[in-house]
Design a protein around this motif. Structure first.
Motif, PDB file in Angstrom:
ATOM      1  N   UNK A   1      17.079 -11.140 -13.736  1.00  0.00           N
ATOM      2  CA  UNK A   1      16.485 -11.330 -14.686  1.00  0.00           C
ATOM      3  C   UNK A   1      17.237 -12.030 -15.891  1.00  0.00           C
ATOM      4  N   UNK A   2      16.804 -12.334 -16.913  1.00  0.00           N
ATOM      5  CA  UNK A   2      17.404 -12.741 -18.026  1.00  0.00           C
ATOM      6  C   UNK A   2      17.735 -11.868 -19.025  1.00  0.00           C
ATOM      7  N   UNK A   3      18.939 -11.706 -19.879  1.00  0.00           N
ATOM      8  CA  UNK A   3      19.534 -10.849 -20.604  1.00  0.00           C
ATOM      9  C   UNK A   3      19.726 -11.435 -21.736  1.00  0.00           C
TER      10      UNK A   3
ATOM     11  N   UNK B   1      20.503 -16.230 -24.206  1.00  0.00           N
ATOM     12  CA  UNK B   1      20.077 -15.600 -23.032  1.00  0.00           C
ATOM     13  C   UNK B   1      21.134 -15.761 -21.649  1.00  0.00           C
ATOM     14  N   UNK B   2      21.245 -15.136 -20.915  1.00  0.00           N
ATOM     15  CA  UNK B   2      22.193 -15.264 -19.748  1.00  0.00           C
ATOM     16  C   UNK B   2      21.230 -14.933 -18.474  1.00  0.00           C
ATOM     17  N   UNK B   3      21.019 -15.889 -17.660  1.00  0.00           N
ATOM     18  CA  UNK B   3      20.018 -15.606 -16.330  1.00  0.00           C
ATOM     19  C   UNK B   3      20.773 -15.049 -15.506  1.00  0.00           C
ATOM     20  N   UNK B   4      20.727 -14.185 -14.658  1.00  0.00           N
ATOM     21  CA  UNK B   4      21.479 -13.387 -13.588  1.00  0.00           C
ATOM     22  C   UNK B   4      20.628 -13.630 -12.108  1.00  0.00           C
TER      23      UNK B   4
ATOM     24  N   UNK C   1      10.633 -12.815 -15.343  1.00  0.00           N
ATOM     25  CA  UNK C   1       9.558 -13.739 -15.715  1.00  0.00           C
ATOM     26  C   UNK C   1       8.196 -13.266 -15.816  1.00  0.00           C
ATOM     27  N   UNK C   2       7.595 -13.854 -16.880  1.00  0.00           N
ATOM     28  CA  UNK C   2       6.085 -13.411 -17.031  1.00  0.00           C
ATOM     29  C   UNK C   2       6.002 -12.079 -17.756  1.00  0.00           C
ATOM     30  N   UNK C   3       7.283 -11.418 -18.273  1.00  0.00           N
ATOM     31  CA  UNK C   3       7.151 -10.041 -18.632  1.00  0.00           C
ATOM     32  C   UNK C   3       7.627 -10.012 -20.186  1.00  0.00           C
TER      33      UNK C   3
END
Lengths: 107, 122
Positions: free
Chosen positions: A84-86, A101-104, A40-42
């Motif tokens: 993170x999201x991948x 995207x896939x949020x882990x 997030x935010x990066x």
């Protein structure tokens, strides 16, 4: 345009679990696929390129495989920092589309 | 160390224009294709445009073709994105990114800037 899909869209797993994310292209992209991690935010960060090559500095618990239209990103033993999201991205054919995207999450 | 620093973002009215810049350092800029990627608030990544290292060819997503123009100044190590006829759906964080491949857009993005926010709203 080539459409990219990812599954699952979200997943929750425990530290130490083996995690697999799938990416599928609407037509063959041979091996021209990359995986990115975004917190997030990066800005996104490259993890894997050409389907299975590990980017320098990326932990060896990350690996990629596949060819043609079906690809996977595997985290062999999930760590807290992997939350993170991948995203997958094909760079075989313009425009170079990303998956959704896939949020882990870590349980 | 590769550094990419975006600038030029902000609030613009629908139909307006904005020019983004990306200052590059830490590598031989002219040797690498450069890409813009955007991310709408709460959404995924969208590839926007790419320009080859020599600036002799560029590519666009359908969503921006005819409205956005990518360019580069290899003498100043600067990448630009001229955005015209802006729409609310162009609201996003815009990232500039370096490709790994020399002079080819068909390559993974191995360095990214921190991103710059563009808001299109009246």
């Amino acid at each position: 345009d080539i459409q990219m899909t990812q599954s699952p869209s979200t997943l929750s797993a425990s530290v130490g679990d083996r995690v697999t994310i799938t990416c599928r292209a609407s037509q063959s992209i041979t091996r021209w696929l990359a995986w990115y991690q975004q917190k997030p935010g990066k800005a996104p960060n490259l993890l894997i390129y050409e389907t299975s090559s590990l980017e320098s500095g990326v932990p060896s618990r990350f690996s990629g495989s596949g060819s043609g239209t079906d690809f996977t990103l595997t985290i062999s033993a999930l760590q807290p920092d992997d939350s993170a999201t991948y995203y997958c991205q094909q760079y075989n054919t313009y425009s170079f589309t990303f998956g959704p995207g896939t949020k882990v999450d870590i349980k | 160390e590769v550094q990419l620093v975006e600038s030029g973002g902000g609030l613009v009215q629908p139909g307006g224009s904005l020019r983004l810049s990306c200052a590059a350092s830490g590598f031989t800029f002219s040797n690498y294709a450069m890409t813009w990627v955007r991310q709408a608030p709460g959404k995924g990544l969208e590839w926007v445009s790419c320009i080859r290292g020599r600036g002799d060819d560029s590519y666009y997503a359908d969503s921006v073709r005819g409205r956005f123009t990518i360019s580069r100044d290899n003498s100043q190590n600067t990448l630009s994105l001229q955005m015209n006829s802006l729409r609310a759906e162009d609201t996003a964080v815009y990232y500039c990114a370096k490709t790994r491949g020399t002079n080819s857009c068909g390559s993974e993005l191995n360095s990214w800037g921190q991103g710059i926010l563009v808001i299109v709203s009246s």
